[in-house]
Design a protein around this motif. Sequence first.
Motif, mmCIF file in Angstrom:
data_model
loop_
_atom_site.group_PDB
_atom_site.id
_atom_site.type_symbol
_atom_site.label_atom_id
_atom_site.label_comp_id
_atom_site.label_asym_id
_atom_site.label_seq_id
_atom_site.Cartn_x
_atom_site.Cartn_y
_atom_site.Cartn_z
ATOM 1 N N MET A 146 0.836 -1.207 0.000
ATOM 2 C CA MET A 146 0.000 0.000 0.000
ATOM 3 C C MET A 146 0.867 1.252 0.000
ATOM 4 O O MET A 146 0.613 2.203 -0.758
ATOM 5 C CB MET A 146 -0.907 0.013 1.240
ATOM 6 N N GLY A 147 1.885 1.256 0.864
ATOM 7 C CA GLY A 147 2.768 2.421 0.935
ATOM 8 C C GLY A 147 3.480 2.673 -0.378
ATOM 9 O O GLY A 147 3.569 3.820 -0.843
ATOM 10 N N LEU A 148 3.980 1.617 -1.003
ATOM 11 C CA LEU A 148 4.668 1.763 -2.287
ATOM 12 C C LEU A 148 3.711 2.230 -3.377
ATOM 13 O O LEU A 148 4.080 3.028 -4.246
ATOM 14 C CB LEU A 148 5.313 0.437 -2.683
ATOM 15 N N ALA A 149 2.456 1.739 -3.319
ATOM 16 C CA ALA A 149 1.455 2.161 -4.306
ATOM 17 C C ALA A 149 1.139 3.641 -4.164
ATOM 18 O O ALA A 149 0.992 4.360 -5.162
ATOM 19 C CB ALA A 149 0.181 1.331 -4.146
ATOM 20 N N VAL A 150 1.045 4.117 -2.922
ATOM 21 C CA VAL A 150 0.781 5.541 -2.675
ATOM 22 C C VAL A 150 1.915 6.395 -3.229
ATOM 23 O O VAL A 150 1.689 7.417 -3.894
ATOM 24 C CB VAL A 150 0.596 5.797 -1.160
ATOM 25 N N ILE A 151 3.151 5.963 -2.977
ATOM 26 C CA ILE A 151 4.317 6.718 -3.464
ATOM 27 C C ILE A 151 4.382 6.681 -4.989
ATOM 28 O O ILE A 151 4.629 7.708 -5.641
ATOM 29 C CB ILE A 151 5.614 6.154 -2.845
ATOM 30 N N ALA A 152 4.157 5.497 -5.566
ATOM 31 C CA ALA A 152 4.238 5.363 -7.025
ATOM 32 C C ALA A 152 3.183 6.223 -7.708
ATOM 33 O O ALA A 152 3.466 6.900 -8.711
ATOM 34 C CB ALA A 152 4.065 3.896 -7.419
ATOM 35 N N ARG A 153 1.955 6.201 -7.185
ATOM 36 C CA ARG A 153 0.890 7.015 -7.781
ATOM 37 C C ARG A 153 1.260 8.497 -7.719
ATOM 38 O O ARG A 153 1.069 9.248 -8.681
ATOM 39 C CB ARG A 153 -0.432 6.783 -7.058
ATOM 40 N N THR A 154 1.799 8.917 -6.592
ATOM 41 C CA THR A 154 2.182 10.320 -6.423
ATOM 42 C C THR A 154 3.257 10.714 -7.434
ATOM 43 O O THR A 154 3.180 11.787 -8.055
ATOM 44 C CB THR A 154 2.685 10.558 -4.995
ATOM 45 N N MET A 155 4.253 9.863 -7.602
ATOM 46 C CA MET A 155 5.335 10.159 -8.548
ATOM 47 C C MET A 155 4.803 10.281 -9.969
ATOM 48 O O MET A 155 5.171 11.204 -10.715
ATOM 49 C CB MET A 155 6.393 9.059 -8.466
#
Length: 314
Positions: A146-155
């Motif tokens: 979930m954390g990686l998905a949040v960061i990836a979406r933001t990038m």
Amino acid sequence: MSSCNSSIPQPEVFVLAGIPGLESYHGWFSLPFFLVFIIALIGNITIVFIIHAEKSLHEPMFLLLAMLSVVDLSLVSATVPRMLGIFWLNAKEISINGCLTQMFFIPSFYVMESGILLAMAFDRFVAICSPLRYTTILANNSLVKMGLAVIARTMVMLTPAPILARTLTSFRTNIIPYSYCAYMAMVQIACGDISNYILYGLMVIVTSIGIDLLFISLSYGMILRAVFQIPSWEARHKAMNTCGSHLCVIALFYSPVVFTFLTQTFGYQMPPHFQIIVDNLYFIVPPMINPLIYGARTKQIRKRILQVIHYPTK
């Protein structure tokens, strides 16, 4: 379309106006901003420290709260010191590279926070609607994903912002009527056809804040349906109480965005200084209030805080 009778090439230095029209009150504005900054730092550092130190709190709900506090710390650190520099030192000039950096990081932290709030809504949904599968669905590796998905979406969403802004070649002025570098603020002072730039800005809002709010609403709709099917009033009250803190945080976080969207949709033009004050509230109030809400409403965190300050608890 934004045409200019006279224009300047993209400047190497922009000027942040702070709160236009209320320059004489900047000193007064600095006091609550500074107070908010200190409370946000102390509150979020306390939450992160307690969750890290207390092994009994190493559960999905609290780990997501720790993520939220880290993002809140990043958000106030990226915004408030610069605002205080404008209010106290009249340090309004910012280089083009500094402006583009702010333009990426400030909305990035905001979109990350929205994503974490969505993850927290999913956490409450699983806890109430599928409690027997809670530890399986929300294992530690699921939280990492979930954390990686949040960061990836933001990038993916916000990396184009500084790149697009850099392609703007002419401007009416180098004064940005904000206390930080905002993408749309720079676009609005540019000359020429800016329709595609505006479209990108709207797309980011809709595909991040809009979609997150939609899924949070759907999650709580299903939570309410499940809660009202519980025959015991006491069990029903306990289930809803576990969501109380999160609902307060959601209301606080999204209210300024919804307020701005509704006023613009119905054609109400707010005074520029009031609009800028509301925009500042996006970034500074939730990081201050979030740890206070969770500290007051979450029994485990409240108890640990009282133990830290040696206050007797029952």
